[in-house]
Design an enzyme around this catalytic site. Structure first.
Site, short mmCIF file in Angstrom:
data_model
loop_
_atom_site.label_atom_id
_atom_site.label_comp_id
_atom_site.label_asym_id
_atom_site.label_seq_id
_atom_site.Cartn_x
_atom_site.Cartn_y
_atom_site.Cartn_z
N ALA A 12 0.73 -1.37 -0.01
CA ALA A 12 -0.15 0.04 0.04
C ALA A 12 0.79 1.36 -0.01
O ALA A 12 0.79 2.26 -0.79
CB ALA A 12 -0.82 -0.04 1.36
N GLU A 36 10.24 -5.73 -3.61
CA GLU A 36 9.20 -6.18 -2.88
C GLU A 36 9.78 -7.97 -2.68
O GLU A 36 9.89 -8.64 -3.29
CB GLU A 36 7.92 -6.20 -3.61
CG GLU A 36 6.84 -7.09 -2.86
CD GLU A 36 6.44 -7.05 -1.28
OE1 GLU A 36 6.48 -5.86 -0.95
OE2 GLU A 36 6.65 -8.21 -0.69
N SER A 42 0.73 -4.46 -4.17
CA SER A 42 -0.43 -3.75 -3.94
C SER A 42 -1.60 -4.44 -3.85
O SER A 42 -2.51 -4.48 -4.76
CB SER A 42 -0.81 -2.69 -5.18
OG SER A 42 0.21 -1.70 -5.09
N CYS A 46 -6.35 -6.41 4.04
CA CYS A 46 -7.68 -6.26 4.74
C CYS A 46 -8.69 -7.38 3.96
O CYS A 46 -9.55 -7.58 5.08
CB CYS A 46 -8.28 -4.87 4.28
SG CYS A 46 -7.14 -3.37 4.68
N VAL A 84 15.36 -6.28 0.69
CA VAL A 84 16.53 -5.18 1.15
C VAL A 84 17.29 -5.74 2.36
O VAL A 84 16.37 -5.79 3.31
CB VAL A 84 16.13 -3.87 1.00
CG1 VAL A 84 16.95 -2.83 1.33
CG2 VAL A 84 15.52 -3.46 -0.44
N ASP A 289 2.56 1.17 7.70
CA ASP A 289 2.62 0.68 9.20
C ASP A 289 4.19 0.91 9.73
O ASP A 289 4.19 0.60 11.05
CB ASP A 289 2.46 -1.00 8.92
CG ASP A 289 0.92 -1.11 8.72
OD1 ASP A 289 0.22 -0.09 8.59
OD2 ASP A 289 0.41 -2.19 8.64
N ASN A 311 -2.17 4.02 2.74
CA ASN A 311 -2.39 4.57 1.40
C ASN A 311 -2.15 6.02 1.20
O ASN A 311 -1.53 6.84 0.26
CB ASN A 311 -3.75 4.08 0.95
CG ASN A 311 -3.73 2.95 0.32
OD1 ASN A 311 -3.27 2.68 -0.66
ND2 ASN A 311 -4.31 1.84 1.18
N TRP A 440 -35.21 11.35 14.47
CA TRP A 440 -34.09 11.74 15.11
C TRP A 440 -32.98 10.59 15.04
O TRP A 440 -32.93 9.53 15.51
CB TRP A 440 -34.05 11.90 16.70
CG TRP A 440 -34.79 13.32 16.93
CD1 TRP A 440 -36.26 13.42 17.26
CD2 TRP A 440 -34.53 14.42 17.10
NE1 TRP A 440 -36.49 14.72 17.38
CE2 TRP A 440 -35.63 15.48 17.45
CE3 TRP A 440 -33.17 15.19 17.08
CZ2 TRP A 440 -35.60 16.75 17.49
CZ3 TRP A 440 -33.12 16.40 17.20
CH2 TRP A 440 -33.98 17.27 17.61
C1 LIG Z 1 -6.07 -9.59 8.07
C2 LIG Z 1 -5.66 -8.14 8.03
C3 LIG Z 1 -6.99 -7.27 7.96
C4 LIG Z 1 -6.89 -6.07 7.95
N1 LIG Z 1 -7.79 -5.27 7.72
C5 LIG Z 1 -7.76 -3.81 7.46
C6 LIG Z 1 -8.95 -2.97 7.53
O1 LIG Z 1 -9.88 -3.62 7.37
N2 LIG Z 1 -8.85 -1.67 7.27
C7 LIG Z 1 -7.52 -1.15 7.29
O2 LIG Z 1 -7.58 0.16 7.38
N3 LIG Z 1 -6.44 -1.93 7.30
C8 LIG Z 1 -6.50 -3.15 7.92
N4 LIG Z 1 -5.32 -3.93 7.88
C9 LIG Z 1 -4.14 -3.27 7.93
C10 LIG Z 1 -3.52 -2.94 6.44
O3 LIG Z 1 -3.45 -4.12 5.80
C11 LIG Z 1 -2.04 -2.40 6.52
O4 LIG Z 1 -2.21 -1.51 7.49
C12 LIG Z 1 -1.43 -2.00 5.21
O5 LIG Z 1 -1.45 -3.30 4.52
C13 LIG Z 1 -0.12 -1.53 5.88
O6 LIG Z 1 0.36 -0.95 4.26
P1 LIG Z 1 2.03 -0.88 4.51
O7 LIG Z 1 2.28 -0.92 2.72
O8 LIG Z 1 2.47 0.15 5.27
O9 LIG Z 1 2.57 -2.26 4.67
P2 LIG Z 1 2.35 -3.76 4.18
O10 LIG Z 1 1.14 -3.84 3.53
O11 LIG Z 1 2.58 -4.52 5.39
O12 LIG Z 1 3.51 -3.88 2.85
C14 LIG Z 1 4.74 -3.69 3.30
C15 LIG Z 1 5.70 -4.62 2.22
O13 LIG Z 1 6.94 -4.57 2.52
C16 LIG Z 1 7.63 -5.53 2.04
N5 LIG Z 1 8.92 -5.74 2.83
C17 LIG Z 1 9.19 -5.67 4.06
N6 LIG Z 1 10.42 -5.65 4.30
C18 LIG Z 1 11.11 -5.64 3.04
C19 LIG Z 1 12.47 -5.77 2.70
N7 LIG Z 1 13.31 -5.98 3.55
N8 LIG Z 1 12.62 -5.90 1.31
C20 LIG Z 1 11.66 -6.16 0.60
N9 LIG Z 1 10.31 -5.84 0.85
C21 LIG Z 1 10.07 -5.79 1.97
C22 LIG Z 1 6.61 -6.85 2.75
O14 LIG Z 1 6.88 -7.98 1.96
C23 LIG Z 1 5.36 -6.10 2.36
O15 LIG Z 1 4.80 -6.45 1.12
C24 LIG Z 1 -5.41 -5.22 7.86
C25 LIG Z 1 -4.35 -6.24 8.03
C26 LIG Z 1 -4.56 -7.41 7.75
C27 LIG Z 1 -3.31 -8.36 8.08
#
Ligand SMILES: Cc1cc2nc3c(=O)[nH]c(=O)nc-3n(C[C@H](O)[C@H](O)[C@H](O)COP(=O)(O)OP(=O)(O)OC[C@H]3O[C@@H](n4cnc5c(N)ncnc54)[C@H](O)[C@@H]3O)c2cc1C
Length: 459
Positions: A12, A36, A42, A46, A84, A289, A311, A440
């Site tokens: 995301a 990745e 992407s 959720c 990485v 995150d 996002n 209401w």
């Molecule tokens: C089951 C579940 C349900 C969810 N439901 C909701 C919801 O309803 N509403 C909501 O708002 N949020 C929800 N979330 C949370 C949401 O999915 C996360 O907040 C979101 O995916 C975070 O995005 P991100 O890009 O920060 O991290 P991530 O989606 O974790 O992506 C990080 C990426 O970095 C990659 N990565 C990590 N380290 C390295 C490295 N050293 N080298 C290369 N690649 C690497 C990982 O493989 C991963 O693909 C849910 C999560 C889960 C698990």
């Protein structure tokens, strides 16, 4: 010569940043490489519970954009299965390992986006390699869990460890798959994202669909037979099971950042400013995150790992990298989920948060319905408001009820975001027609009740 942007993490936050930067700068001006380590870009984590339950039939429906689309339509060089392993800030390089067996690469960057997500909590007892123990952080986790559900001998019983929203969604998904499900929660109640009085309504709904709930209990180990889990161990004895699902929360994934000397905040997330620049490190950005953000009500740093923020933060970073101007203004803790048809929404502070932040407040609970009482399908809706004393400013809100409950929290989130008082809210021009609300609206009823409660404390 084109400048070079390297993105670590292809979900995301990372891909939102990469695509926004691309929209503003063409490939002759900015070369973009995204690493990745997994198999997907992407995708919607959720959506995993709904894929597990079978409501979403195909895994690929959870993928918004695949690597080929990023390469062809966005000219982003996505390197899949590349992890990485180091960031060298002095040489402006990252080191990445090809997990497909292709060795190590070093890539130069002018600008770096750190978007590595979060690390799920995994206790030592879950690290033993016993078959049938699953996290649900990634699509690969989801695929492994689905394969187990469909393998022989077919699992009939599941234990979900942790009663946060992911644990609750997974418990429901497994019930829908026909398993007998026990949810084990160390605290006194599941769904601690809302206050105990509201969580009780959710707990009742979980029990009503057949989930067995064991609270005040910790899982401390596993029993196994022939390499497959056969029970979880607790202080109250073993709970027999054919599979275990972990929903114990996450922490920011900052190992690489820490090793490179990027600053971390008090919550453990990478410290960024409102444009998503890593504090004091030129040319380095972070989003999603893995970062710490600020709570707009308390002004305190918080780690809120949600896709909605990831996002937006990625988009902000990408716009700024692309030469535009954008800011991420913090969070107020809005979140929604459901247990079958029972919807749960929250925003702002719970009572315990308000107390910890030093606020004086009143809290009220208003019972109402989602539609006019006489209209078919009218069901109960419970709205809780927490308002500062004596100002009346809304500090927090929670809703539990049937259809139209969860998204009603958005009205309250907008009120809270804009610093409205409960008195202001009683005058809000909200829509009314019998199929959608009583005359209401439940939000207005709760606001009026909060005004009365404030007045009572004045006397
Ligand atoms: C089951 C579940 C349900 C969810 N439901 C909701 C919801 O309803 N509403 C909501 O708002 N949020 C929800 N979330 C949370 C949401 O999915 C996360 O907040 C979101 O995916 C975070 O995005 P991100 O890009 O920060 O991290 P991530 O989606 O974790 O992506 C990080 C990426 O970095 C990659 N990565 C990590 N380290 C390295 C490295 N050293 N080298 C290369 N690649 C690497 C990982 O493989 C991963 O693909 C849910 C999560 C889960 C698990």
């Amino acid at each position: 010569m084109a400048q070079r942007l390297i993105v670590i993490g292809g979900d995301a936050a990372g891909m939102a940043a990469a695509s926004q930067a691309r929209r503003r700068r063409d490939r002759g001006d900015l070369e973009i490489v995204a690493f990745e380590r997994g198999h997907f870009t992407s995708y919607s984590a959720c959506g995993i519970p709904y894929w597990i339950s079978g409501l979403v039939p195909e895994r690929d429906e959870l993928i918004a954009r695949d690597p080929a689309t990023f390469r062809e339509k966005f000219a982003i060089d996505v390197r899949m299965r590349h992890e990485v392993t180091a960031i060298d800030l002095d040489r402006r390089e990252v080191v990445a390992r090809d997990l497909g067996g292709g060795g190590e690469v070093r890539e130069r960057f002018d600008t770096l986006v750190y978007a590595t997500g979060a690390v799920p909590t995994k206790p030592d007892w879950a690290r033993t390699g016993t078959g049938g123990v699953f996290g649900v952080q990634t699509l690969d986790d989801g695929a492994a869990l689905r394969a187990w559900l469909e393998s022989e001998p077919r699992p009939r019983r599941a234990v979900v460890v942790g009663g946060g929203y992911i644990g609750v969604e997974m418990a429901e998904a497994l019930i829908q798959r026909g398993l007998s499900v026990t949810l084990v929660e160390q605290a006194e109640q599941p769904m601690s994202t809302v206050d105990p009085d509201m969580a009780e309504l959710v707990t009742d709904a979980m029990r009503a669909i057949g989930i067995t709930i064991r609270t005040g209990l910790a899982v401390t180990g596993l029993e196994e037979t022939d390499g497959r889990v056969s029970a979880v161990v607790t202080a109250e004895g073993p709970i027999p099971t054919d599979m275990v699902v972990l929903g114990l929360g996450v922490r920011p994934n900052t190992a690489l950042a820490e090793a490179a000397g990027l600053p971390l905040g008090v919550t453990g997330g990478v410290r960024v400013d409102r444009r998503m620049r890593v504090a004091g490190v030129p040319g380095v950005w972070a989003a999603g995150d893995c970062v710490e953000t600020v709570h707009r009500v308390t002004g305190m740093p918080v780690h809120v790992p949600l896709g909605t923020h990831a996002n937006k933060q990625g988009r902000v970073a990408g716009i700024n990298i692309g030469g535009g101007y954008a800011t991420f203004l913090g969070v107020i803790g809005t979140a929604v989920t459901k247990v079958c048809d029972l919807e749960v929404g929250r925003t702002g502070l719970r009572e315990r948060d308000a107390r910890a932040a030093g606020f004086e407040f009143v809290s009220v609970i208003a019972q109402s319905t989602n539609r006019a009482g006489y209209y078919p399908g009218s069901r109960p809706m419970t709205v809780k408001l927490i308002a500062e004393k004596p100002s009346g400013r809304l500090l927090g809100a929670q809703i539990v009820g049937w259809s139209e409950a969860a998204k009603r929290i958005d009205t309250l989130a907008v009120a809270l975001w804009n610093g409205m008082t409960v008195d202001d809210m009683t005058a809000l021009d909200l829509g009314y027609a019998p199929p959608y609300a009583p005359v209401w609206d439940p939000v207005l009823i709760a606001a009026r009740k909060a005004v009365d409660a404030l007045a009572a404390t004045d006397q």
